[in-house]
Design an enzyme around this catalytic site. Structure first.
Site, PDB file in Angstrom:
ATOM      1  N   ASN A  62      56.979  46.091  64.653  1.00 41.78           N
ATOM      2  CA  ASN A  62      58.061  45.916  65.327  1.00 41.78           C
ATOM      3  C   ASN A  62      59.394  45.761  64.715  1.00 41.78           C
ATOM      4  OD1 ASN A  62      56.698  43.420  64.835  1.00 41.78           O
ATOM      5  ND2 ASN A  62      57.695  42.275  66.402  1.00 41.78           N
ATOM      6  N   GLU A  64      63.004  44.263  65.316  1.00 44.20           N
ATOM      7  CA  GLU A  64      63.904  43.515  66.327  1.00 44.20           C
ATOM      8  C   GLU A  64      65.545  43.829  65.955  1.00 44.20           C
ATOM      9  OE1 GLU A  64      62.486  39.554  66.519  1.00 44.20           O
ATOM     10  OE2 GLU A  64      60.588  40.408  67.639  1.00 44.20           O
ATOM     11  N   CYS A  73      58.978  47.923  69.758  1.00 45.62           N
ATOM     12  CA  CYS A  73      57.527  47.495  69.728  1.00 45.62           C
ATOM     13  C   CYS A  73      56.966  48.256  68.487  1.00 45.62           C
ATOM     14  CB  CYS A  73      56.827  47.661  70.563  1.00 45.62           C
ATOM     15  SG  CYS A  73      57.167  46.408  72.028  1.00 45.62           S
ATOM     16  N   GLU A  75      54.156  49.786  68.262  1.00 48.15           N
ATOM     17  CA  GLU A  75      53.459  50.860  69.029  1.00 48.15           C
ATOM     18  C   GLU A  75      54.157  52.111  69.126  1.00 48.15           C
ATOM     19  OE1 GLU A  75      53.335  47.737  69.881  1.00 48.15           O
ATOM     20  OE2 GLU A  75      51.344  47.348  70.688  1.00 48.15           O
ATOM     21  N   CYS A 115      55.284  50.367  76.190  1.00 45.43           N
ATOM     22  CA  CYS A 115      54.311  51.113  75.084  1.00 45.43           C
ATOM     23  C   CYS A 115      53.167  51.895  75.922  1.00 45.43           C
ATOM     24  CB  CYS A 115      53.732  49.807  74.113  1.00 45.43           C
ATOM     25  SG  CYS A 115      55.136  49.548  73.106  1.00 45.43           S
TER      26      CYS A 115
HETATM   27  N1  THU Z   1      55.555  43.443  70.458  1.00 44.65           N
HETATM   28  C1  THU Z   1      55.115  44.560  69.911  1.00 44.65           C
HETATM   29  O1  THU Z   1      55.593  44.900  68.774  1.00 44.65           O
HETATM   30  N2  THU Z   1      53.735  45.032  70.315  1.00 44.65           N
HETATM   31  C2  THU Z   1      53.265  44.587  71.379  1.00 44.65           C
HETATM   32  O2  THU Z   1      52.279  44.979  71.417  1.00 44.65           O
HETATM   33  C3  THU Z   1      53.617  43.218  72.034  1.00 44.65           C
HETATM   34  C4  THU Z   1      55.213  42.790  71.581  1.00 44.65           C
HETATM   35  C5  THU Z   1      56.867  42.986  69.698  1.00 44.65           C
HETATM   36  C6  THU Z   1      57.978  43.140  70.515  1.00 44.65           C
HETATM   37  C7  THU Z   1      58.923  41.857  70.104  1.00 44.65           C
HETATM   38  O3  THU Z   1      59.500  42.438  68.603  1.00 44.65           O
HETATM   39  C8  THU Z   1      57.761  40.863  69.587  1.00 44.65           C
HETATM   40  O4  THU Z   1      56.529  41.454  69.640  1.00 44.65           O
HETATM   41  C9  THU Z   1      57.731  39.717  70.610  1.00 44.65           C
HETATM   42  O5  THU Z   1      57.783  40.118  71.797  1.00 44.65           O
END
Ligand code: THU
Length: 165
Positions: A62, A64, A73, A75, A115
């Protein structure tokens, strides 16, 4: 009126030790790449690792942003990377794990709605299911045979096809 029902089943393992060697390896890759996540705001570091049908491995984490909705995310980072590096190549399995400085990583997480939509389109496009292995850094492991099972009644590109005369 008639009622419809959706059902799906998935595998639940008590720990990574119960997986076969390939799945164990992929989940360990996902766990390992959590370190590459850029998640200074949530402190929730997600790692995803995929085995492609050409035998290659692709990972995603991920990413941000100070403007929160810009974040993406693990995925979808993975799907973008796989599709860019190896176009027209299907994905056999994606493993997803996470760690955090705030919460425990002792159970599986499941892909967010956005996702799920992206995974579903990837499956339709490749005409191949994407198998998911979901787990924390420890604890139970879920194995789901096709990512689309997580998105019943999905909106798909079929709705956008022009009407045929
Ligand atoms: N996040 C993911 O990368 N994948 C997931 O399946 C759930 C959430 C990330 C998004 C954000 O950067 C952090 O986790 C908290 O939500």
């Amino acid at each position: 009126m008639k009622k419809e029902k959706f059902e799906f089943s998935f595998e639940v393992y008590d720990s990574i030790d119960e997986l076969n060697e390939n799945d164990k390896w992929l989940l360990n890759e996902a766990r390992h790449v959590t370190k590459r996540a850029y998640a200074p705001y949530s402190k929730f570091y997600v790692g995803a690792a995929a085995k492609l049908s050409n035998g290659k491995k692709v990972t995603g984490t991920n990413q941000e942003n100070a403007s929160f909705p810009v974040g993406i995310c693990a995925e979808r980072v993975l799907l973008g990377a796989a599709s860019s590096l190896y176009p027209d190549t299907s994905i056999e399995t994606i493993a997803v794990s996470y760690q955090s400085t705030i919460v425990k990583s002792d159970h599986p997480i499941s892909p967010c709605g956005m996702c799920r939509q992206a995974l579903q389109e990837f499956e339709l496009r490749m005409e191949k299911p994407v198998r998911l292995i979901l787990a924390g850094m420890e604890g139970k492991v879920y194995v789901i045979n096709s990512a689309s099972q997580l998105l019943p009644l999905a909106f798909t590109n079929e709705e956008l096809n022009p009407l045929t005369p």
